[in-house]
Design an enzyme around this catalytic site. Structure first.
Site, mmCIF file in Angstrom:
data_model
loop_
_atom_site.group_PDB
_atom_site.id
_atom_site.type_symbol
_atom_site.label_atom_id
_atom_site.label_comp_id
_atom_site.label_asym_id
_atom_site.label_seq_id
_atom_site.Cartn_x
_atom_site.Cartn_y
_atom_site.Cartn_z
ATOM 1 N N ILE A 698 -57.958 -28.779 95.327
ATOM 2 C CA ILE A 698 -57.669 -27.502 94.708
ATOM 3 C C ILE A 698 -56.030 -27.260 95.134
ATOM 4 O O ILE A 698 -55.491 -26.359 94.508
ATOM 5 C CB ILE A 698 -58.278 -26.484 95.623
ATOM 6 C CG1 ILE A 698 -58.358 -26.389 97.149
ATOM 7 C CG2 ILE A 698 -59.799 -26.432 95.158
ATOM 8 C CD1 ILE A 698 -58.715 -25.356 97.832
ATOM 9 N N GLY A 701 -49.247 -31.209 97.896
ATOM 10 C CA GLY A 701 -47.886 -30.872 97.858
ATOM 11 C C GLY A 701 -47.361 -31.896 98.474
ATOM 12 O O GLY A 701 -47.761 -32.946 98.681
ATOM 13 N N SER A 703 -46.875 -32.837 101.870
ATOM 14 C CA SER A 703 -47.621 -33.347 102.795
ATOM 15 C C SER A 703 -49.041 -33.911 102.619
ATOM 16 O O SER A 703 -49.527 -34.648 103.518
ATOM 17 C CB SER A 703 -47.626 -32.608 104.183
ATOM 18 O OG SER A 703 -48.345 -31.398 103.510
ATOM 19 N N GLY A 704 -49.656 -33.381 101.528
ATOM 20 C CA GLY A 704 -50.951 -33.940 101.479
ATOM 21 C C GLY A 704 -51.481 -33.167 100.261
ATOM 22 O O GLY A 704 -51.151 -32.374 99.464
ATOM 23 N N VAL A 706 -55.482 -30.713 99.460
ATOM 24 C CA VAL A 706 -56.138 -29.641 100.082
ATOM 25 C C VAL A 706 -57.427 -29.838 99.026
ATOM 26 O O VAL A 706 -57.401 -29.824 97.795
ATOM 27 C CB VAL A 706 -55.484 -28.377 100.000
ATOM 28 C CG1 VAL A 706 -56.533 -27.323 100.347
ATOM 29 C CG2 VAL A 706 -54.135 -28.336 100.656
ATOM 30 N N LYS A 721 -57.145 -29.605 104.520
ATOM 31 C CA LYS A 721 -55.689 -30.236 104.380
ATOM 32 C C LYS A 721 -55.875 -31.687 104.957
ATOM 33 O O LYS A 721 -55.821 -32.030 106.151
ATOM 34 C CB LYS A 721 -54.743 -29.441 105.137
ATOM 35 C CG LYS A 721 -53.331 -30.068 104.719
ATOM 36 C CD LYS A 721 -52.556 -29.003 105.193
ATOM 37 C CE LYS A 721 -50.888 -29.332 105.083
ATOM 38 N NZ LYS A 721 -49.951 -28.257 105.761
ATOM 39 N N ASP A 830 -41.458 -20.334 106.834
ATOM 40 C CA ASP A 830 -41.710 -20.521 105.393
ATOM 41 C C ASP A 830 -42.503 -19.523 104.867
ATOM 42 O O ASP A 830 -43.498 -19.831 104.203
ATOM 43 C CB ASP A 830 -42.307 -21.905 105.312
ATOM 44 C CG ASP A 830 -42.154 -22.425 103.695
ATOM 45 O OD1 ASP A 830 -41.374 -21.826 103.144
ATOM 46 O OD2 ASP A 830 -42.929 -23.353 103.475
#
Length: 1018
Positions: A698, A701, A703-704, A706, A721, A830
């Site tokens: 879904i 990004g 870092s990985g 999801v 994640k 963030d």
């Protein structure tokens, strides 16, 4: 005689006992300095962090071993109490410590006026009271502080008025820091009398418009001068050239005019110079003697002339930032050979000629940004010679030839934007598949060649329109899983649109117009869950428009004009919430769907001979009363149905084999993973691991990925994640993983996403969260956008104002809990709309703590090693100084409030402005606030509430951190103003007035009120 002594001995011992009893009973506090310290502790309400301040019978000097206390020759000389929640004033009896030379109480909550009680500390040399709640004026007799004072830091408070001239009567002062206050008067030229001054910081204060005093030129020992955002006007005095010890100069973001004094480049110790965002004009001085210069930032001025040849002598120069001026001529060839140069930003000028060929050959060049000039010739071959290049930004020039082959071997590359040039030839093979590349923008050139079967794993944006690419779209396009924007208009592509094209779940924008595609539209398009813009116009596509287009949940723009589509318009298309529709110039028949029979779509159906409508104003035939004879199913449609059935059966077989394969793998996987739970779980490791497949993805990004994973038969899901398995990113991602674990495992709050468990193995790490059905606020507000070049946001659905207000309150609750109720406090770093997730009831939850950091612990620096976060949400002081405190989250949340009120995106503006700046200018120009609000949801009954949220967003995005409210205050404002025409908060001395104003020339109008608190007039 001995007998008499023996008889008197008991009496003698009794007397001795009673004599020493008082001393014994008071032995624990017999040292007067220790007594004073214990009295200080009591005065400050016994903060837990100094519970170890206790009297002891072991030694009269035990206090010298307390970590907050420094002793010299057994006497207290220093007190350091940083970030320990002090909430009361500094008492006068602190100066009873007669040898005290050092006081540091920064980052607390100390209230009151300037601590004149410290006048009695006669030996004081170091005083730091920064980042507290001091208010009022700096007293005119501030020179009564110790004549030995060398360091004075009062930054980050709420001091107002003038800085008194008597500050210049502290003869030994070496460091003077007055930044980030609310000074609205003047600063004195007498500062120039501080002959020993080495550091002067006045930045982020709203002084009255003032010129830079020529007397500052007498500060012969000054190494650093910080005056960013201080309302400087007029010209820079020539005496600035007298500061021969100067190493750092920042006069940026003021209203300076005139030429840059030639002496400013003659200071041989100068390493950094920042003069951006002024109105400086004239030419850059020709003679450069400051050979130690490491940073030059003269951007966003009105400078003319050429770049000096002497810049090529600056062998220590790392950053050359000259963008947004009117510079002309060529870049000196020697600049390209500078050995330390890593950052070149000279865009938006009138520079011409060829780029120096040695850029990157002798230095670790990282950023190369030269767009919007008139450069010609080839792109330098050695840009990535040393393997550090992150971006090549060279659009809108006259560059030609082929792209350097070296770019194809540049593993560090993240962005290539060379559109709007005259490049030709094929794209270097390695560039297509570069692992870290996220955007490749090649439009408006003369490139040739074919599309590759594979793209880099992280490429999300590919723009190649207006070139000469040819051939078919490869079947391997199904592997382009992370692509969100694919723009390939006006090329020479041909063949059919492969079914694999529809297997890109992250795709939001697909533009293939102006090519030579033929055949039918792909029959199955259910994977386009994120698609918002589809343009296939001006091709040779035929057959019927598939009804499945009407099931695309986020589609808002559809253009199929200029093809050979036939048959009726599927009525399902009427289910779409389209903002733009064009089906003109096809072979369509029948009545147009009733949803489009209005003036908004009067040009959407032209040049279709057999279409009709009941609305004569649309310019097409009016339907007759007799129904048209329906055509029987064509042989082509029959074949299409057969093909679909075969593909469906194949999909079922494939799913069966995947399930069997995962079943065999369960035993192996379960034994290699370690699960750490933080909540009671209703699933097992194998439930998670068996569902980590592409069809459950879904999001993704840096870092990985999801995944949306089902955990039981009742329809419950979790979000998983997974951290990328990359050795190059291993250390960085390990830190991000541990950061999320540390923070989320300890937080239980209804407005913060819940971490259920974590799983780890040797090669991978998983975080398992609660799953939130409505995804992120960003997807609801902006719909992931959008046609290239379109300003404003395109939504997949409209989020009404009551839901938006509910989201604002929920997110504020989560941040308020992090800032005020966690110990230590947590800064997210963030905050943005994509990190605010929504459950089925639109309750907001703060997510993604990979960048979060606990507030400063004792003895640790309160800065981050690098700026993290997202453009448009940065607080200005964070991007400049990397300083970390709660006010950077307040700024980012203010941007979210502006998004909610306006419907615009955080980076809405040109290349160098954002939503916060746009909103402020809207107020500054006295435009009606209602004009800034989101027109799609603007209703009369909500205008007051929307206007208040808009104004609150402006307050939260104030330039000065000290002028921003806390999250607790923001939440109180939101709660009190729900459906009320006005609001006022009077709690603890704070008052918030929703008056319509902001009349001054700055973003803030912050006033001290009678209760020692603050009043924001918006």
């Amino acid at each position: 005689m001995f007998e008499s002594i023996s008889l008197q001995a008991p009496l003698f011992l009794v007397v001795i006992f009673f004599l020493i009893l008082p001393f014994h009973g008071n032995s624990q506090t017999s040292n007067p300095e220790q007594t004073i310290l214990l009295k200080l502790k009591q005065h400050w309400s016994n903060p837990p962090s100094i519970n170890h301040w206790t009297p002891s019978s072991n030694s009269n000097s035990t206090h010298c071993s307390w970590p907050e206390i420094t002793c010299t020759d057994g006497s207290v000389t220093g007190i350091v109490l940083i970030n320990i929640d002090l909430t009361t004033t500094i008492p006068p009896f602190i100066c009873d410590l007669q040898n005290l030379t050092h006081i540091d109480v920064q980052n607390n909550y100390i209230p009151g006026t300037f601590p004149t009680a410290l006048y009695n500390c006669s030996k004081l040399q170091y005083l730091d009271i920064s980042q507290n709640y001091f208010v009022g004026f700096i007293p005119g007799d501030v020179n009564r502080l110790s004549t030995q004072l060398r360091f004075l830091n009062i930054s980050g408070n709420n001091f107002t008025g003038d800085i008194p001239s008597t500050i210049g009567l502290l003869p030994e002062l070496q460091v003077l820091q007055l930044s980030q206050n609310l000074f609205d008067g003047s600063f004195p030229p007498e500062i120039g009398n501080l002959s020993n001054l080495e550091v002067l910081k006045l930045e982020f204060n709203d002084f009255m418009p003032s010129t830079l005093p020529s007397s500052f030129g007498r500060l012969k020992k000054l190494r650093e001068l910080w005056m960013r955002v201080t309302n400087l006007v007029g010209e820079i005095p020539e005496t600035i050239g007298n500061l021969m010890a100067l190493e750092f100069l920042d006069l940026s973001t003021n209203d300076l005019t005139g030429d840059i004094p030639s002496g400013s480049f003659s200071m041989k110790n100068l390493t950094e110079i920042y003069l951006f965002k002024n109105r400086l004009s004239g030419m850059i001085p020709r003679t450069i003697e400051a050979l130690n210069l490491e940073v030059i930032d003269l951007s966003e001025n009105n400078l003319t002339g050429t770049i000096p040849e002497d810049f090529g002598k600056l062998t220590k120069l790392t950053q050359l930032v000259l963008f947004s001026n009117q510079l002309s001529g060529e870049i000196p060839t020697t600049v390209g050979s500078l050995p330390a140069l890593s950052d070149v930003r000279i865009f938006s000028n009138n520079l011409s000629g060829e780029l120096p060929p040695d850029f990157g050959r002798y230095s670790m060049l990282k950023y190369f940004e030269v767009p919007d000039n008139q450069f010609s010739g080839r792109l330098p071959e050695f840009l990535c010679h040393n393997g550090a290049l992150a971006g090549v930004i060279a659009f809108n020039n006259h560059l030609s030839g082929e792209l350097p082959n070296s770019l194809g071997n540049c593993r560090s590359l993240r962005s290539v934007r060379v559109h709007g040039n005259r490049f030709s030839g094929d794209i270097p093979t390695g560039l297509w598949t570069s692992f870290n590349l996220t955007e490749l923008m090649l439009s408006n050139n003369f490139f040739t060649g074919h599309l590759p079967d594979e793209l880099g794993a992280n490429l999300s944006r590919l723009e190649i329109s207006n070139n000469r690419f040819s051939g078919e779209i490869p079947a391997g396009i199904s592997s382009w899983r992370n692509l969100t924007v694919f723009i390939a208009s006006n090329n020479l592509f041909n063949g059919t649109l492969p079914q694999e094209l529809t297997a890109l779940p992250a795709l939001t924008t697909l533009l293939l117009d102006g090519n030579r595609f033929s055949g039918h539209f792909p029959s199955e398009i259910f994977s386009w869950e994120s698609l918002s813009t589809l343009n296939l116009s001006r091709n040779r596509l035929s057959g019927q428009i598939p009804a499945e287009i009407g099931s695309l949940p986020r589609l808002t723009e559809l253009d199929l004009s200029g093809n050979e589509f036939s048959g009726q318009i599927p009525p399902e298309i009427g289910n779409l919430r389209l903002t733009s529709l064009n089906l003109s110039s096809n072979l369509l028949t029948g009545r147009i769907p009733v949803e489009f029979e209005n003036a908004a779509f009067d040009s959407s159906f032209l040049n279709n001979s057999y279409l009709c409508t009941i609305n004569p104003s649309l310019g097409i035939d009016v339907c007759s009363s007799k129904p048209r004879k329906s055509n029987r199913i064509s042989s082509q449609l029959f074949i299409l149905i057969c093909i679909s059935a075969v593909m469906f059966i194949l999909a079922l077989l494939f799913g069966f084999f995947v399930i069997r394969y995962n079943g065999r793998r369960k035993g192996e996987l379960d034994s290699t993973w370690k699960l750490t739970s933080f909540q009671r779980l209703n699933f097992t490791e194998s439930d998670i691991l068996s569902s980590l497949i592409d069809s459950n993805t879904i999001g993704s990004g840096g870092s990985g990925k999801v995944y949306r994973v089902p955990v039981n038969r009742s329809g419950e899901f979790v979000a998983v994640k997974r951290i990328w398995n990359s050795k190059k990113l291993e250390i960085k991602l390990e830190k991000a993983f541990l950061a999320e674990i540390e923070i989320l495992s300890r937080i239980l709050h209804s407005n913060i996403v819940k971490l259920l468990c974590c799983m780890s193995s040797e090669n991978s790490k998983l975080l398992v969260y609660e799953y939130l059905e409505n995804c992120s606020l960003d997807r609801w507000l902006h719909g992931r956008k959008r046609r290239s070049g379109v300003t404003g946001s395109v939504r997949h659905d409209v989020l009404d104002w009551p839901k938006r207000f509910k989201i604002a309150v929920g997110a504020a609750r989560g941040l308020c809990y992090m800032h005020h109720d966690c110990s230590p406090s947590i800064i997210h770093r963030d905050v943005k709309s994509s990190n605010i997730l929504l459950d089925s009831e639109f309750n907001a939850k703060i997510a993604d703590f990979g960048l979060a950091k606990m507030l400063i612990k004792h003895g640790e620096p309160n800065t981050m090693s690098s700026v993290a976060g997202s453009f448009g949400y940065f607080a200005p002081e964070y991007a400049h100084t990397t300083r970390v405190n709660e006010k950077i989250d307040v700024y980012s949340f203010g941007v979210v409030l502006l998004e909610l009120a306006t419907g615009r995106e955080a980076n809405d503006g040109d290349e160098h402005t954002n939503l916060a700046d746009w909103s402020w200018r809207h107020i500054q120009e006295n435009w009606p606030i209602t004009d800034a609000l989101d027109g799609e949801i603007k209703e009369q009954c909500y205008l007051d509430e929307m206007s208040t949220v808009f104004k609150l967003g402006i307050i939260c995005t104030g330039t000065l951190p000290s002028s921003r409210p806390t999250m607790k205050e923001v939440l109180q404002i939101l709660l009190r103003h729900n459906h009320q025409p006005a609001f006022a908060e009077k709690n603890g001395g704070s008052e918030y007035d929703a008056a319509p104003l902001l009349k001054n020339s700055r973003r803030e109008n912050v006033l001290e009120n009678g209760n020692g608190g603050l009043a924001w007039n918006v």
